[in-house]
Motif scaffolding. Structure first.
Motif, PDB file in Angstrom:
ATOM      1  N   GLN A   1     -15.930  62.584  51.463  1.00  0.00           N
ATOM      2  CA  GLN A   1     -14.562  62.317  51.024  1.00  0.00           C
ATOM      3  C   GLN A   1     -14.592  61.310  49.884  1.00  0.00           C
ATOM      4  O   GLN A   1     -15.502  60.479  49.798  1.00  0.00           O
ATOM      5  CB  GLN A   1     -13.704  61.768  52.163  1.00  0.00           C
ATOM      6  N   ILE A   2     -13.570  61.389  49.026  1.00  0.00           N
ATOM      7  CA  ILE A   2     -13.473  60.503  47.865  1.00  0.00           C
ATOM      8  C   ILE A   2     -12.413  59.441  48.122  1.00  0.00           C
ATOM      9  O   ILE A   2     -11.329  59.736  48.637  1.00  0.00           O
ATOM     10  CB  ILE A   2     -13.097  61.304  46.602  1.00  0.00           C
ATOM     11  N   ASN A   3     -12.727  58.205  47.756  1.00  0.00           N
ATOM     12  CA  ASN A   3     -11.747  57.122  47.737  1.00  0.00           C
ATOM     13  C   ASN A   3     -11.562  56.651  46.299  1.00  0.00           C
ATOM     14  O   ASN A   3     -12.514  56.659  45.510  1.00  0.00           O
ATOM     15  CB  ASN A   3     -12.203  55.944  48.598  1.00  0.00           C
ATOM     16  N   THR A   4     -10.333  56.245  45.964  1.00  0.00           N
ATOM     17  CA  THR A   4     -10.060  55.729  44.623  1.00  0.00           C
ATOM     18  C   THR A   4      -9.386  54.370  44.724  1.00  0.00           C
ATOM     19  O   THR A   4      -8.908  53.971  45.795  1.00  0.00           O
ATOM     20  CB  THR A   4      -9.153  56.682  43.824  1.00  0.00           C
ATOM     21  N   ASP A   5      -9.333  53.681  43.595  1.00  0.00           N
ATOM     22  CA  ASP A   5      -8.782  52.330  43.601  1.00  0.00           C
ATOM     23  C   ASP A   5      -7.257  52.303  43.672  1.00  0.00           C
ATOM     24  O   ASP A   5      -6.676  51.287  44.046  1.00  0.00           O
ATOM     25  CB  ASP A   5      -9.248  51.569  42.351  1.00  0.00           C
ATOM     26  N   LYS A   6      -6.575  53.416  43.344  1.00  0.00           N
ATOM     27  CA  LYS A   6      -5.114  53.400  43.293  1.00  0.00           C
ATOM     28  C   LYS A   6      -4.461  54.299  44.333  1.00  0.00           C
ATOM     29  O   LYS A   6      -3.399  53.976  44.850  1.00  0.00           O
ATOM     30  CB  LYS A   6      -4.628  53.822  41.902  1.00  0.00           C
ATOM     31  N   ASN A   7      -5.081  55.435  44.608  1.00  0.00           N
ATOM     32  CA  ASN A   7      -4.456  56.372  45.542  1.00  0.00           C
ATOM     33  C   ASN A   7      -4.584  55.845  46.963  1.00  0.00           C
ATOM     34  O   ASN A   7      -5.666  55.435  47.396  1.00  0.00           O
ATOM     35  CB  ASN A   7      -5.113  57.747  45.426  1.00  0.00           C
ATOM     36  N   ARG A   8      -3.489  55.879  47.683  1.00  0.00           N
ATOM     37  CA  ARG A   8      -3.465  55.276  49.017  1.00  0.00           C
ATOM     38  C   ARG A   8      -4.233  56.089  50.056  1.00  0.00           C
ATOM     39  O   ARG A   8      -4.567  55.570  51.129  1.00  0.00           O
ATOM     40  CB  ARG A   8      -2.013  55.099  49.464  1.00  0.00           C
ATOM     41  N   ASN A   9      -4.500  57.345  49.765  1.00  0.00           N
ATOM     42  CA  ASN A   9      -5.160  58.214  50.737  1.00  0.00           C
ATOM     43  C   ASN A   9      -6.502  58.703  50.204  1.00  0.00           C
ATOM     44  O   ASN A   9      -6.654  58.913  49.001  1.00  0.00           O
ATOM     45  CB  ASN A   9      -4.279  59.429  51.048  1.00  0.00           C
ATOM     46  N   PRO A  10      -7.476  58.904  51.090  1.00  0.00           N
ATOM     47  CA  PRO A  10      -8.726  59.537  50.642  1.00  0.00           C
ATOM     48  C   PRO A  10      -8.481  60.992  50.297  1.00  0.00           C
ATOM     49  O   PRO A  10      -7.442  61.568  50.632  1.00  0.00           O
ATOM     50  CB  PRO A  10      -9.647  59.396  51.859  1.00  0.00           C
TER      51      PRO A  10
END
Length: 276
Positions: free
Chosen positions: A200-209
């Protein structure tokens, strides 16, 4: 005065009745209107009003927090309108609205929710491939394709959560969190064993993976030194046999090709066997 007052009352009553009639003749509004985003697209969706006919069409509009409403789609029969191609910004805050039309009649506009594109979009699943190198697996991760720009153009911080386990042993899964590289080597694995991986991908701005990747499985092989050891043993045995043949060649040749004549009873047996 009484007559005038009575006339006014009648007029007001007629106007009220007329307004009620006009209001009742308005088309029913679309329902469940929502603005959605998947991989940075921007799509307005809705459900048709109850009792919809095949002649009903819809007009949509959208706006950002910095602009007025603009036309999105006009007189369409489908129940969604894609705003992605209308020069939207990856950091914009948007809302939309839709109106039902049937001939000269129209419904009231129905507003949607607001979406901030980079924080609310649903990021799709990455693509994962595995390659075996002895008792290790190399994991290669490919980011999902976005409708505008690339994942790393939109987000400065992109990390990967990697979960892996022996096939059939999901309850013993291990994880590596916040990996920044899209190539990772899993080296704490057993030889000749099938492992499964999900990312799964996590980002610095999006609240969800992101949505999780498909589960991908691959088998490890033996360590390189095992193959080298087997090859060495085979070579050693071959050399040893060659040495034995060279050293004892005379004895071996005499055994295989004896010079002495066979005993008479051996010759008789051989002749009988040959005759048969």
């Amino acid at each position: 005065c009484c007559i005038v007052g009575f006339s006014i009352l009648i007029t007001v009553s007629l106007c009220l009745d007329l307004n009620c009639t006009v209001a009742s003749e308005l088309l029913k509004r679309p329902t469940n209107v929502r603005l959605t985003s998947h991989n940075m697209n921007l799509v307005l969706k809705w459900d048709p009003p109850e009792g919809t006919t095949s002649d009903m069409v819809y007009t949509t509009m959208y706006r950002s927090s910095a602009t007025d409403y603009r036309i999105g789609c006009s007189n369409i029969s489908s129940f969604e309108c894609d705003f992605t191609a209308l020069k939207i910004s990856q950091y914009g805050n948007y809302t939309g609205r839709v109106q039902a039309l049937l001939g000269e009649e129209s419904s009231n506009w129905v507003e949607s929710n607001y979406i901030t594109l980079d924080t609310d979009t649903v990021i799709g699943s990455p693509t994962v491939s595995l390659s075996s190198n002895g008792p290790t697996l190399e994991v290669t991760i490919q980011d999902p394709v976005l409708s505008i720009l690339t994942l790393r153009d939109v987000y400065n911080g992109v990390t990967y959560n990697i979960t892996y386990w022996k096939k059939g042993q999901n309850e013993k899964a291990r994880s590596i969190a916040n990996m920044q590289q899209n190539r990772v080597v899993l080296n704490d694995l057993g030889p000749r064993t099938k492992y499964c991986v999900q990312v799964q991908i996590n980002t610095d701005k999006n609240r969800n993976p992101s949505q999780p990747s498909n589960i991908t499985c691959e088998s490890t092989a033996n360590a390189p030194w095992v193959a080298a050891l087997v090859a060495f043993v085979i070579m050693a045995v071959a050399v040893a046999l060659l040495v034995v043949v060279v050293v004892y060649w005379k004895s071996i040749s005499q055994f295989l090709c004896p010079k002495d004549a066979l005993p008479p009873h051996f010759e008789i047996c051989m002749q009988m066997f040959h005759f048969i």
